[in-house]
Design a protein around this motif. Structure first.
Motif, PDB file in Angstrom:
ATOM      1  N   SER A   1     162.979  74.281 -28.274  1.00 48.52           N
ATOM      2  CA  SER A   1     162.366  72.793 -28.564  1.00 48.52           C
ATOM      3  C   SER A   1     163.301  72.479 -29.924  1.00 48.52           C
ATOM      4  O   SER A   1     163.354  73.314 -30.694  1.00 48.52           O
ATOM      5  N   ASP A   2     163.049  71.169 -30.057  1.00 46.71           N
ATOM      6  CA  ASP A   2     163.557  70.748 -31.354  1.00 46.71           C
ATOM      7  C   ASP A   2     162.821  71.020 -32.513  1.00 46.71           C
ATOM      8  O   ASP A   2     163.171  71.169 -33.633  1.00 46.71           O
ATOM      9  N   ARG A   3     161.458  71.565 -32.068  1.00 48.12           N
ATOM     10  CA  ARG A   3     160.483  71.858 -33.314  1.00 48.12           C
ATOM     11  C   ARG A   3     161.015  73.133 -33.709  1.00 48.12           C
ATOM     12  O   ARG A   3     160.845  73.577 -35.055  1.00 48.12           O
ATOM     13  N   TYR A   4     161.663  74.084 -32.911  1.00 45.78           N
ATOM     14  CA  TYR A   4     161.954  75.460 -33.453  1.00 45.78           C
ATOM     15  C   TYR A   4     163.392  75.880 -33.284  1.00 45.78           C
ATOM     16  O   TYR A   4     164.408  75.505 -34.285  1.00 45.78           O
ATOM     17  N   LEU A   5     163.942  75.952 -31.859  1.00 47.49           N
ATOM     18  CA  LEU A   5     165.383  76.196 -31.848  1.00 47.49           C
ATOM     19  C   LEU A   5     165.768  75.176 -30.551  1.00 47.49           C
ATOM     20  O   LEU A   5     165.484  75.534 -29.444  1.00 47.49           O
TER      21      LEU A   5
END
Length: 514
Positions: free
Chosen positions: A379-383
């Motif tokens: 995800s853009d929040r992590y990877l």
């Protein structure tokens, strides 16, 4: 008694008495007397036994693996001498194909390996049982009917169906021009060329099936100047495969007993001898324990035993019981090893370790980070996908830290993000790891399992400071296993302990009375 005094002799090695060391010393004596390593044979039915002997010989005798060409299993010798190739040997894919042809499940297809060469493969499905009856008939020289009548199963088995399965297997092998492990031994007895040996050692000989004894006595021994059979009749625990302890006991007129254990302490030694003295047939052995006192405890629940520290081997009579123990250990929050696997996916553990190292500022290889990226939350929040693509392009042996991943790969996860947010993990696995950490167990840099769960049969040859032995058996074992077989099996379990034996007594009607 010197082995050079006789054409053949039998060495009895009670638990922990240094049998392999004694055998390697014999190899050393032969080589020092001028024997060519290629004229020394060290064979067993078990790859584990031959590999251990080869590795120890290489270390002690300063020889190369290629010099010890005949340190191999019996089926491997047959494979080599018959000029076979791996693609000519029946494997798991073939059993899957047969399963589809027959319309019968064969779970053993997951366990069959060329490098092991087991004559009998694990599996409780209907197809497995028929396949093993087919192998047992050939390995023991019994008719299919005799083997079928001796078999007790939870599955509904029919003799005509067995005959149909055998016909299908034979037809499949003929069409594909493939052989199985029993075929190898049979063909070697009939057509194989056997090398000559100045010294032949047959290890774990108590566990050879009749067909393997034929291979040894009819083909190999006549071309050997000196022969040593080594093993322990008290540890003969594969009678269900057609193994007969009499074959080992009568292997030679000249006998030697190794008389000092370097594993079994006094209390456990006395207890083990009391158990094994109940056998109806055995070789008497006078062997001594270590100088340690040792200890034995009796328990009714696994939870009564404090396993928070130290090395532990937990033994069960059947795999069904071992699986139940494994579930209990998960509930208790212990990290453990079973069937050569961690109690939780090693990929999860490795990913957690990778993330925690990155948080500490360590640099890791491209390969480590590629494996981590596959387990991380996409995800853009992590990877993000773009970040994962960039990580996949890192050099395998390059070193990269969290700052590099953030600046050049666009990783959004930072050093303050906890591992359970960054790594994809099921709720049940998260709860288990949390429980493990609450117990004080480390999940980092774990190279060797502190706790191992095993059946007694699979643990043969193993040992640990602390052994937990469950006395529970099963209705099938109670009905069809002999008293002698159960005595030998539990004797093996008892004698794995180097310091303490914890006996877990069963409430069940199906248990072995120690």
């Amino acid at each position: 008694m010197s082995y050079t005094s006789y054409k053949s002799m039998t060495i009895f090695g009670p638990p922990g008495t240094g049998k392999t060391t004694r055998l390697i010393n014999m190899v050393q004596e032969a080589l020092e007397s001028g024997t060519d390593p290629a004229r020394v044979g060290f064979m067993s039915f078990s790859k584990k036994a031959t590999t251990e002997a080869r590795d120890r010989a290489i270390e002690k005798l300063q020889v190369n693996a290629k010099d010890l060409v005949w340190f191999r299993t019996l089926h491997s010798m047959a494979f080599r001498q018959l000029g076979l190739r791996r693609e000519q040997v029946l494997d798991g894919g073939d059993l899957n194909a047969l399963s589809k042809i027959l319309g019968l499940p064969m779970t053993s297809s997951q366990n069959i390996r060329m490098d092991e060469g087991l004559l009998f493969t694990p599996g409780q499905a209907k197809g497995d049982e028929y396949y093993n009856m087919y192998n047992l008939s050939r390995a023991t020289g019994q008719t299919l009917g005799a083997v079928f009548n001796q078999t007790f199963s939870d599955n509904m088995l029919y003799f005509r169906e067995l005959e149909h399965v055998v016909s299908a297997i034979e037809e499949y092998k003929q069409e594909t021009k493939k052989v199985d492990f029993v075929d190898m031994i049979e063909r070697f007895i009939e057509d194989g060329e056997c090398p000559s040996f100045d010294l032949l050692i047959v290890d774990e000989a108590q566990d050879l099936v009749p067909l393997q004894w034929r291979m040894i006595h009819e083909v190999i021994v006549p071309r050997s100047d000196r022969v040593v059979f080594a093993g322990d009749d008290d540890q003969c625990i594969f009678s269900w495969m057609g193994v007969k302890v009499d074959n080992f006991l009568s292997s030679s007129e000249h006998k030697q007993v190794l008389d000092k254990s370097y594993r079994v302490p006094k209390k456990i030694h006395q207890f083990a001898n009391n158990v094994v003295s109940r056998l109806s047939i055995r070789q008497d052995k006078d062997w001594k324990p270590t100088d340690e006192e040792g200890d034995i405890t009796y328990n009714y629940e696994l939870g009564d035993i404090d396993m928070s520290k130290g090395e532990w081997l937990i033994l069960a009579r059947t795999n069904f019981i071992a699986n139940r123990i494994a579930n209990k250990l998960r509930d208790m929050g212990y990290l453990f090893w079973k069937d050569n696997r961690w109690s939780i996916s090693s990929r999860i553990l490795e990913s957690i370790e990778t993330w925690l190292k990155l948080q500490k500022g360590e640099s890791l290889s491209g390969d480590d980070l590629k494996a981590f990226a596959k387990m991380a939350v996409a995800s853009d929040r992590y990877l993000s996908k773009a970040c994962r693509r960039k990580i996949s392009g890192l050099e395998s042996h390059g070193l990269y830290d969290l700052n590099y991943l953030t600046v050049f790969c666009g990783m959004a996860a930072g050093k303050d993000d906890p591992w359970y947010d960054v790594i994809r993990i099921r709720d049940i696995d998260y709860a288990y790891i949390t429980s493990v950490r609450r117990m004080g167990e480390s999940i980092l840099n774990v190279s060797k399992p502190r706790i191992e769960v095993s059946t007694i049969h699979r643990a043969k040859g193993g040992e640990a400071d602390n052994v937990v032995l469950f006395t529970e058996t099963s209705p099938k074992i109670q009905k069809f296993s002999t008293v002698d077989e159960e005595i030998r099996t539990f004797y093996v379990g008892i004698t794995r302990a180097r310091k303490t034996l914890h006996i877990v007594q069963s409430y069940s009607n199906y248990r072995f009375q120690l």
